[in-house]
Design an enzyme around this catalytic site. Sequence first.
Site, short mmCIF file in Angstrom:
data_model
loop_
_atom_site.label_atom_id
_atom_site.label_comp_id
_atom_site.label_asym_id
_atom_site.label_seq_id
_atom_site.Cartn_x
_atom_site.Cartn_y
_atom_site.Cartn_z
N ARG A 12 61.81 -38.46 40.96
CA ARG A 12 62.07 -39.77 41.37
C ARG A 12 62.00 -40.91 40.38
NH1 ARG A 12 59.58 -44.39 41.33
NH2 ARG A 12 57.57 -43.53 41.20
N ASP A 13 60.90 -40.87 39.64
CA ASP A 13 60.50 -42.11 38.74
C ASP A 13 61.79 -41.89 37.66
OD1 ASP A 13 59.89 -44.42 37.57
OD2 ASP A 13 57.96 -43.70 37.25
N HIS A 205 49.23 -43.75 36.54
CA HIS A 205 50.65 -43.38 36.20
C HIS A 205 51.01 -44.21 35.10
CE1 HIS A 205 54.99 -43.40 38.06
NE2 HIS A 205 54.91 -44.32 37.10
N HIS A 207 53.47 -45.06 31.56
CA HIS A 207 54.73 -45.05 30.81
C HIS A 207 54.43 -45.29 29.36
CE1 HIS A 207 57.67 -45.43 33.79
NE2 HIS A 207 56.73 -45.44 34.74
N CYS A 238 61.48 -48.07 36.00
CA CYS A 238 61.91 -48.82 37.31
C CYS A 238 62.92 -49.77 37.04
CB CYS A 238 60.51 -49.50 37.64
SG CYS A 238 61.12 -50.37 39.03
N ASN A 247 58.42 -42.40 31.30
CA ASN A 247 56.91 -42.10 31.63
C ASN A 247 56.31 -41.29 30.60
OD1 ASN A 247 58.52 -42.38 34.27
ND2 ASN A 247 56.69 -41.97 35.27
N1 COA Z 1 65.59 -46.64 53.77
C1 COA Z 1 66.83 -46.81 53.83
N2 COA Z 1 67.40 -48.13 54.46
C2 COA Z 1 66.60 -49.15 54.53
C3 COA Z 1 65.11 -49.05 54.38
C4 COA Z 1 64.49 -47.68 53.75
N3 COA Z 1 63.28 -47.46 53.47
N4 COA Z 1 64.45 -50.10 54.49
C5 COA Z 1 65.21 -51.06 55.06
N5 COA Z 1 66.67 -50.49 54.90
C6 COA Z 1 67.91 -51.11 55.64
C7 COA Z 1 67.92 -51.79 56.68
O1 COA Z 1 68.06 -50.94 57.74
C8 COA Z 1 68.95 -52.74 56.35
O2 COA Z 1 70.14 -51.73 56.38
P1 COA Z 1 71.63 -52.64 56.92
O3 COA Z 1 71.90 -53.87 56.14
O4 COA Z 1 72.68 -51.51 57.14
O5 COA Z 1 71.05 -53.16 58.25
C9 COA Z 1 69.09 -52.94 54.92
O6 COA Z 1 68.15 -51.82 54.28
C10 COA Z 1 68.41 -54.41 54.61
O7 COA Z 1 67.02 -54.18 55.39
P2 COA Z 1 65.86 -55.35 54.98
O8 COA Z 1 64.69 -54.99 55.68
O9 COA Z 1 66.44 -56.78 54.95
O10 COA Z 1 65.55 -54.80 53.36
P3 COA Z 1 65.75 -55.70 52.02
O11 COA Z 1 67.16 -55.82 51.94
O12 COA Z 1 64.68 -56.75 52.20
O13 COA Z 1 65.34 -54.49 51.01
C11 COA Z 1 63.76 -52.68 50.61
C12 COA Z 1 63.86 -54.05 51.23
C13 COA Z 1 62.52 -52.31 50.40
C14 COA Z 1 64.39 -51.72 51.56
C15 COA Z 1 64.69 -52.46 49.32
O14 COA Z 1 64.23 -53.59 48.47
C16 COA Z 1 64.41 -51.23 48.72
O15 COA Z 1 64.66 -50.24 49.14
N6 COA Z 1 63.65 -51.20 47.41
C17 COA Z 1 63.26 -49.65 46.67
C18 COA Z 1 62.94 -50.19 45.57
C19 COA Z 1 62.65 -49.12 44.67
O16 COA Z 1 62.74 -48.06 45.09
N7 COA Z 1 61.99 -49.23 43.36
C20 COA Z 1 61.76 -48.23 42.56
C21 COA Z 1 60.46 -47.57 42.89
S1 COA Z 1 59.08 -48.43 42.60
ZN ZN Z 2 56.66 -45.29 36.93
#
Ligand code: COA
Ligand code: ZN
Length: 310
Positions: A12-13, A205, A207, A238, A247
């Site tokens: 994942r990371d 956790h 790095h 990240c 990490n």
């Molecule tokens: N998995 C898949 N799709 C997701 C989701 C999830 N957990 N959460 C929201 N979505 C989808 C929504 O259904 C929507 O889809 P659509 O445009 O097709 O309708 C779209 O994403 C936007 O939804 P919204 O609630 O407005 O989300 P956002 O654009 O504000 O994004 C996150 C929020 C959390 C989904 C996004 O920022 C994210 O996935 N971040 C992950 C960060 C990450 O992994 N960082 C590294 C690890 S720490």
């Molecule tokens: Zn990390």
Amino acid sequence: METIQITDVSPRDGLQNQAIPVGTDAKLGLIERLAAAGVRSVEVTSFVSPRAVPQMADAADLLPRVTARLPGVRASVLVPNLKGLERASAAGAQEVAVVLSATETMNRKNINMGLTQATDVSAQTLQAARERGLRTRAYVAVAFDCPFEGETPLDTVVALAQRMYAAGADEVVIADTIGAASPGMVKQRLQALAQVVPVAQLAVHLHDTRGMGVANAWAALEAGVRRFDASAGAIGGCPFAPGAAGNLATEDLVLMAERSGMRTGIDVYRLLDAIDFAQDALQRPLGGRCIAWLRRQAQTHARAGVSVPD
Ligand code: COA
Ligand code: ZN
């Protein structure tokens, strides 16, 4: 003998921020090799927006394959919200991790929510996961320094850890997301956190951005922490936190712990298979601080016809 628990987060990371796409078969191959080396807890993937993190788009395919193939391995997955929990749950997840950052800006960059909303959503997601009978972890990210806001106030980190524990986190994972912590800071912060979360349920956790990963892990041990995240080959970082390098390497942590009389259950030589496999997939050299020594050591044993010790 003391035992420490290591969750390998390389799938994942490690893979979330790679330029080269890594296929589902290759991810499974990496996780199988980690398990073969004795890793018993793996962060397999994240159920996040595929637009935000394209490398994790295959989460729903990967997780069931991992759990079917490796029933003895704790397979954790990261979920940022209830939608992620729904998707993870539908794919058979038994353990989920929410990701709360300790600053306003980092939450906005990472999950597009402010600190208050991110805290509420993380708590709701933990509660919903508990109601489904899942094991839960809660990251408190940028718990030392934030790339946008500088040093994170300890009070905030303590309050958020306490809130995540109260919301039902089985493990609260204190994360040095950009690798800016020092051993003194790690010990001080974890001692303070152990006042609000039982130390057996605290994890760290780290790095290794500034070469302090192993020293920081030692400081965490001194504070009584026995749960660690680490990444085979030191891959990781990240995509939304500028300056985040790899990490703490699982091989470095295992070597440090075993040489200090602690048990990890992980065979550091067999970890080389996982690291080599990841190197082939990512087409670049990988490895923590001890990698050159480890490779020489493994070669010497092979030349002498001696099997590598367990
Ligand atoms: N998995 C898949 N799709 C997701 C989701 C999830 N957990 N959460 C929201 N979505 C989808 C929504 O259904 C929507 O889809 P659509 O445009 O097709 O309708 C779209 O994403 C936007 O939804 P919204 O609630 O407005 O989300 P956002 O654009 O504000 O994004 C996150 C929020 C959390 C989904 C996004 O920022 C994210 O996935 N971040 C992950 C960060 C990450 O992994 N960082 C590294 C690890 S720490
Ligand atoms: Zn990390």
